[in-house]
Design a protein around this motif. Structure first.
Motif, PDB file in Angstrom:
ATOM      1  N   SER A 363      55.539  51.351  33.066  1.00  0.00           N
ATOM      2  CA  SER A 363      56.686  51.805  32.271  1.00  0.00           C
ATOM      3  C   SER A 363      56.692  51.111  30.905  1.00  0.00           C
ATOM      4  N   ASN A 364      55.517  50.700  30.440  1.00  0.00           N
ATOM      5  CA  ASN A 364      55.459  49.905  29.214  1.00  0.00           C
ATOM      6  C   ASN A 364      55.283  50.730  27.939  1.00  0.00           C
ATOM      7  N   HIS A 365      55.224  52.059  28.037  1.00  0.00           N
ATOM      8  CA  HIS A 365      55.148  52.888  26.823  1.00  0.00           C
ATOM      9  C   HIS A 365      56.321  53.844  26.833  1.00  0.00           C
ATOM     10  N   ALA A 366      57.244  53.688  25.879  1.00  0.00           N
ATOM     11  CA  ALA A 366      58.489  54.459  25.866  1.00  0.00           C
ATOM     12  C   ALA A 366      58.233  55.958  25.763  1.00  0.00           C
ATOM     13  N   GLY A 372      58.773  56.134  34.955  1.00  0.00           N
ATOM     14  CA  GLY A 372      57.525  55.576  34.444  1.00  0.00           C
ATOM     15  C   GLY A 372      56.451  56.635  34.418  1.00  0.00           C
ATOM     16  N   PHE A 373      55.216  56.201  34.509  1.00  0.00           N
ATOM     17  CA  PHE A 373      54.088  57.135  34.449  1.00  0.00           C
ATOM     18  C   PHE A 373      52.931  56.572  35.248  1.00  0.00           C
ATOM     19  N   ALA A 374      51.991  57.462  35.561  1.00  0.00           N
ATOM     20  CA  ALA A 374      50.809  57.061  36.325  1.00  0.00           C
ATOM     21  C   ALA A 374      49.700  56.678  35.348  1.00  0.00           C
ATOM     22  N   ASN A 375      49.260  55.432  35.439  1.00  0.00           N
ATOM     23  CA  ASN A 375      48.153  54.925  34.626  1.00  0.00           C
ATOM     24  C   ASN A 375      46.946  54.783  35.551  1.00  0.00           C
ATOM     25  N   SER A 376      46.017  55.700  35.406  1.00  0.00           N
ATOM     26  CA  SER A 376      44.857  55.653  36.303  1.00  0.00           C
ATOM     27  C   SER A 376      43.882  54.577  35.833  1.00  0.00           C
ATOM     28  N   ASN A 377      43.108  54.066  36.752  1.00  0.00           N
ATOM     29  CA  ASN A 377      42.019  53.171  36.399  1.00  0.00           C
ATOM     30  C   ASN A 377      41.094  53.883  35.419  1.00  0.00           C
ATOM     31  N   ASN A 378      40.503  53.117  34.535  1.00  0.00           N
ATOM     32  CA  ASN A 378      39.586  53.725  33.570  1.00  0.00           C
ATOM     33  C   ASN A 378      38.212  53.839  34.216  1.00  0.00           C
ATOM     34  N   ALA A 379      38.076  54.884  35.001  1.00  0.00           N
ATOM     35  CA  ALA A 379      36.833  55.080  35.749  1.00  0.00           C
ATOM     36  C   ALA A 379      36.718  56.548  36.148  1.00  0.00           C
ATOM     37  N   ASN A 409      39.248  63.015  24.294  1.00  0.00           N
ATOM     38  CA  ASN A 409      39.817  63.740  25.429  1.00  0.00           C
ATOM     39  C   ASN A 409      39.662  62.887  26.701  1.00  0.00           C
ATOM     40  N   ARG A 410      40.663  62.908  27.570  1.00  0.00           N
ATOM     41  CA  ARG A 410      40.595  62.232  28.878  1.00  0.00           C
ATOM     42  C   ARG A 410      40.830  63.281  29.969  1.00  0.00           C
ATOM     43  N   PRO A 411      39.952  64.248  30.140  1.00  0.00           N
ATOM     44  CA  PRO A 411      40.220  65.416  31.000  1.00  0.00           C
ATOM     45  C   PRO A 411      40.328  65.071  32.475  1.00  0.00           C
ATOM     46  N   ALA A 431      49.221  58.362  20.043  1.00  0.00           N
ATOM     47  CA  ALA A 431      49.728  57.041  20.468  1.00  0.00           C
ATOM     48  C   ALA A 431      50.070  57.112  21.953  1.00  0.00           C
ATOM     49  N   TRP A 432      50.109  55.960  22.608  1.00  0.00           N
ATOM     50  CA  TRP A 432      50.474  55.944  24.027  1.00  0.00           C
ATOM     51  C   TRP A 432      51.955  56.268  24.242  1.00  0.00           C
ATOM     52  N   THR A 433      52.718  56.194  23.159  1.00  0.00           N
ATOM     53  CA  THR A 433      54.143  56.545  23.256  1.00  0.00           C
ATOM     54  C   THR A 433      54.415  57.990  22.827  1.00  0.00           C
ATOM     55  N   SER A 459      34.310  58.227  32.320  1.00  0.00           N
ATOM     56  CA  SER A 459      34.489  56.825  32.692  1.00  0.00           C
ATOM     57  C   SER A 459      35.735  56.212  32.055  1.00  0.00           C
ATOM     58  N   GLY A 460      36.352  56.914  31.102  1.00  0.00           N
ATOM     59  CA  GLY A 460      37.584  56.400  30.504  1.00  0.00           C
ATOM     60  C   GLY A 460      38.789  56.565  31.418  1.00  0.00           C
ATOM     61  N   GLY A 461      38.654  57.342  32.480  1.00  0.00           N
ATOM     62  CA  GLY A 461      39.805  57.639  33.329  1.00  0.00           C
ATOM     63  C   GLY A 461      40.643  58.754  32.718  1.00  0.00           C
ATOM     64  N   LEU A 462      41.834  58.980  33.273  1.00  0.00           N
ATOM     65  CA  LEU A 462      42.734  60.023  32.775  1.00  0.00           C
ATOM     66  C   LEU A 462      43.585  59.480  31.636  1.00  0.00           C
ATOM     67  N   ALA A 463      44.221  60.369  30.912  1.00  0.00           N
ATOM     68  CA  ALA A 463      45.336  59.974  30.060  1.00  0.00           C
ATOM     69  C   ALA A 463      46.454  59.439  30.965  1.00  0.00           C
ATOM     70  N   ASN A 464      47.458  58.814  30.385  1.00  0.00           N
ATOM     71  CA  ASN A 464      48.622  58.423  31.186  1.00  0.00           C
ATOM     72  C   ASN A 464      49.426  59.678  31.522  1.00  0.00           C
ATOM     73  N   VAL A 465      49.799  59.844  32.791  1.00  0.00           N
ATOM     74  CA  VAL A 465      50.437  61.086  33.237  1.00  0.00           C
ATOM     75  C   VAL A 465      51.896  60.805  33.612  1.00  0.00           C
TER      76      VAL A 465
HETATM   77  C1  GCU Z   1      45.997  50.827  27.342  1.00  0.00           C
HETATM   78  C2  GCU Z   1      47.355  51.399  27.620  1.00  0.00           C
HETATM   79  C3  GCU Z   1      47.413  51.996  29.026  1.00  0.00           C
HETATM   80  C4  GCU Z   1      46.305  53.018  29.186  1.00  0.00           C
HETATM   81  C5  GCU Z   1      44.983  52.359  28.909  1.00  0.00           C
HETATM   82  C6  GCU Z   1      43.801  53.326  28.994  1.00  0.00           C
HETATM   83  O1  GCU Z   1      45.778  49.723  28.183  1.00  0.00           O
HETATM   84  O2  GCU Z   1      48.352  50.390  27.492  1.00  0.00           O
HETATM   85  O3  GCU Z   1      48.671  52.564  29.255  1.00  0.00           O
HETATM   86  O4  GCU Z   1      46.300  53.564  30.461  1.00  0.00           O
HETATM   87  O5  GCU Z   1      45.019  51.809  27.618  1.00  0.00           O
HETATM   88  O6  GCU Z   1      42.971  53.346  28.115  1.00  0.00           O
HETATM   89  O7  GCU Z   1      43.699  54.044  30.007  1.00  0.00           O
END
Ligand code: GCU
Ligand code: CA
Ligand code: CA
Length: 481
Positions: A363-366, A372-379, A409-411, A431-433, A459-465
Motif C-alpha cells: 500500500s506504499n503507492h497512493a 492496496g495492490f498486488a505487487n508480484s515478484n519481479n520474475a 511493458n510488464r505484460p 509513475a507507480w502512483t 523477468s520483470g514480473g507484472l505491473a502493480n495490480v
Molecule cells: C518498485 C516499486 C514496486 C514495484 C517494483 C517493480 O520497487 O516500489 O511497487 O512492484 O518496483 O519493479 O516491480
C-alpha cells in the motif's frame, strides 16, 4: 412416557431404522431446490379454500406449484398445537401427499406449540417445568418420534430443520443463545442426533432469519461451532421490500459466500416472501435471489406460504384474491427470462475472490482502490489469482487497474481455468502512483466458479495490480479454495 422407557424404546427403534434407512432412496442432492412451505394447506382446505391455475381452472395446489417449476415442499412441526394443525398427524398427512406428488421434502421443527421465530421461542407447555437435561431429552424424543412416524410412512425427508429462525437460540430461557450459547448448541445436537438416528441421509439445517445480516450469522454460527454443535446446512430467511430488495439480495449473496467459506457448509434460502400486491417487484426479487443463490453455490430457494390469500392477515403470499397465482410465482420457472443484466464485480485484495499473489500486497503507492495492490515478484511466471462465479456460461469482460513506473511493458498471460487465452498488456503509466485501466478482454466463463490468473511473461514480473473488474450478467466473487 417415562423417560428411561422412552430412551430404551428409542434405542431399539433406532437400531431398526438405521438398518432400514440405508435402503431409503438416495437424496437427489445435486439439483437446485425450488419450492414452497405450504404448511397451511390442510387448514385452508378445511375452511373451504381452493386454488386455481393461471387459466382459472381449479387444481390441486401442489400441481399448480409443480407447474411453476417447484420441486420441494417444506412443512413445519409444532409439538402439541391447539387444534392439531402442524401437529404430527397433520404433518404426516401433508408429507405423504407431497411425496406422492413427486416432491422433495423439508421438515421444520419449531420446538414449540405454536410459532417460533426471532421474537418468540416459547417452550411447549408439556416441557415448561423441565430441567435443561430433560429439555435435551424432550428435543431428542420429539424429533425422533416425528421422524419415526414419517419413516413408518416411507418418508425420509431430504432436509430437516432443527429449530426455526433461531437467531437467538430456542426453548427460551434455557436455550437463549445470548445468555447461554452452550445450551443452544447442545439442543441443536439433540435434534441433530435424533434426525440422524432415524434418517442418516437427511441433511440437518440450522435456520436464521435476515439472510443479509452477516454479523448475526457469524455470531450465531461462530457460537455454535465453538460449542461443538453439528449441522449440515445454513438456512436463511429473506423478506425484503420492493424498495430494498436489490441491496438486501447483494448483501445476502455476500453472506452466502462468507458462510460457505467460513464454515464449509451448504447454504439455502429456506423462506422468502414479498407483499402479494407487488407482483412485479416480487418476481424481479425472486429471479434475482434464485440467480444469486445459484451463483453462490447455494442449494435452493423456497417461498413461504405462497398460497395464502385473505388468510389470517398474512400479506406476503403470491396469490391473487381471485384464486390464481400472481406473476411472482413465474420466477420459479427458469429459462424463460435471462438473469438480471449488468452485474459487475470488482475484486480487491482484501475481499472474497482475491486468491493471492506471488509477491506481496502493498500500500506504499497512493491512488489505489480498496486496501492496496498486488505487487508480484519481479520474475517470469509470478502471478496474481482471482476466482469469479458466473450465473450462466457465457461471455464476460475482464479489466485490470494497474500502475507501472518503469519504462517498459510488464505484460501478463491471462489464464482462465488453467488455459492461456491471451496476453494482457500492462504498459508504462509514468509513475507507480499513476493508475489506469488495462484494455478489456472478453472471455468465455463457465457457469459456477472460474479461476482467473495473470502470470508474468517477462523477468520483470507484472505491473502493480490494483483490482480486477468483471462485467457481465450475474458475475460475482467466489471464495478461493
Ligand atoms: C518498485 C516499486 C514496486 C514495484 C517494483 C517493480 O520497487 O516500489 O511497487 O512492484 O518496483 O519493479 O516491480
Ligand atoms: Ca513487483
Ligand atoms: Ca486494490
Amino acid at each position: 412416557m417415562d423417560e428411561l422407557n422412552g430412551r430404551a424404546r428409542a434405542a431399539t427403534i433406532t437400531a431398526l431404522f438405521l438398518l432400514f434407512s440405508f435402503y431409503a432412496p438416495a437424496a437427489s442432492a445435486q439439483t437446485f431446490a425450488k419450492g414452497a412451505d405450504v404448511s397451511w394447506i390442510t387448514q385452508m382446505e378445511a375452511s373451504g379454500y381452493r386454488w386455481q391455475n393461471d387459466n382459472g381452472t381449479q387444481q390441486d395446489l401442489l400441481q399448480i406449484l409443480k407447474d411453476h417449476g417447484m420441486n420441494t415442499i417444506r412443512l413445519r412441526v409444532w409439538v402439541n398445537p391447539s387444534g392439531g394443525w402442524n401437529g404430527v398427524n397433520d404433518v404426516v398427512a401433508k408429507a405423504i401427499r407431497a411425496k406422492n406428488a413427486g416432491f422433495r421434502i423439508m421438515i421444520d421443527f419449531h420446538y414449540s406449540d405454536s410459532w417460533a421465530d426471532p421474537g418468540q421461542q416459547t417452550k411447549p407447555a408439556a416441557w415448561r417445568t423441565h430441567t435443561f437435561e430433560q429439555l435435551m431429552a424432550d428435543v431428542y424424543q420429539h424429533t425422533f418420534n416425528t421422524m419415526n412416524t414419517l419413516a413408518t410412512n416411507g418418508i425420509f425427508p431430504e432436509w430437516v430443520q432443527v429449530g426455526n429462525e433461531t437467531n437467538n437460540g430456542m426453548l427460551w430461557e434455557d436455550g437463549r443463545a445470548s445468555a447461554n450459547m452452550r445450551n443452544y448448541a447442545w439442543l441443536v445436537n439433540s435434534g441433530y442426533d435424533a434426525v440422524k438416528a432415524v434418517s442418516p441421509n437427511s441433511k440437518v439445517i440450522v435456520h436464521v432469519s435476515n439472510g443479509y445480516d452477516n454479523a448475526l450469522f457469524r455470531w450465531n454460527f461462530d457460537g455454535l461451532r465453538s460449542n461443538g454443535a453439528r449441522w449440515d446446512i445454513i438456512g436463511m430467511s429473506l423478506y425484503p421490500e420492493p424498495g430494498n430488495w436489490q441491496t438486501l439480495n447483494s448483501q445476502t449473496l455476500a453472506n452466502m459466500n462468507d458462510m460457505r467459506s467460513r464454515y464449509g457448509k451448504g447454504v439455502m434460502i429456506v423462506e422468502v416472501g414479498m407483499s402479494w400486491d407487488q407482483p412485479t417487484a416480487s418476481k424481479a426479487f425472486l429471479q434475482d435471489i434464485i440467480a444469486k443463490t445459484r451463483a453462490a453455490g447455494g442449494l435452493g430457494v423456497l417461498y413461504w406460504e405462497p398460497q395464502a390469500y385473505n388468510w389470517q392477515g398474512y400479506s406476503k403470499g403470491a396469490w391473487n384474491t381471485n384464486g390464481r397465482p400472481t406473476i411472482a410465482l413465474d420466477a420459479f420457472i427458469e429459462g424463460s427470462t435471462p438473469p438480471p443484466p449488468g452485474n459487475s464485480v470488482t475484486l480487491q485484495e482484501n475481499l472474497t475472490g482475491f486468491c493471492g499473489v506471488d509477491g506481496t500486497v502493498d500500500s506504499n503507492h497512493a491512488g489505489y482502490t480498496g486496501t492496496g495492490f498486488a505487487n508480484s515478484n519481479n520474475a517470469t511466471n509470478a502471478g496474481v489469482r482471482w476466482r469469479v462465479n458466473a450465473i450462466a456460461a457465457g461471455n464476460y469482460t475482464l479489466q485490470w487497474r494497474f500502475a507501472n513506473g518503469t519504462t517498459g511493458n510488464r505484460p501478463g498471460s491471462l489464464r482462465v481455468n488453467g488455459t492461456t487465452v491471451s496476453t494482457v498488456a500492462l504498459p508504462a503509466t509514468g509513475a507507480w502512483t499513476t493508475w489506469t485501466n488495462s484494455a478489456s478482454v472478453t472471455v468465455a466463463l463457465r457457469a459456477g466458479a472460474n479461476d482467473i490468473a495473470l502470470v508474468a511473461t517477462t523477468s520483470g514480473g507484472l505491473a502493480n495490480v490494483d483490482s480486477l473488474t468483471v462485467n457481465g450478467s450475474g458475475a460475482s466473487a467466489s471464495a478461493c479454495n
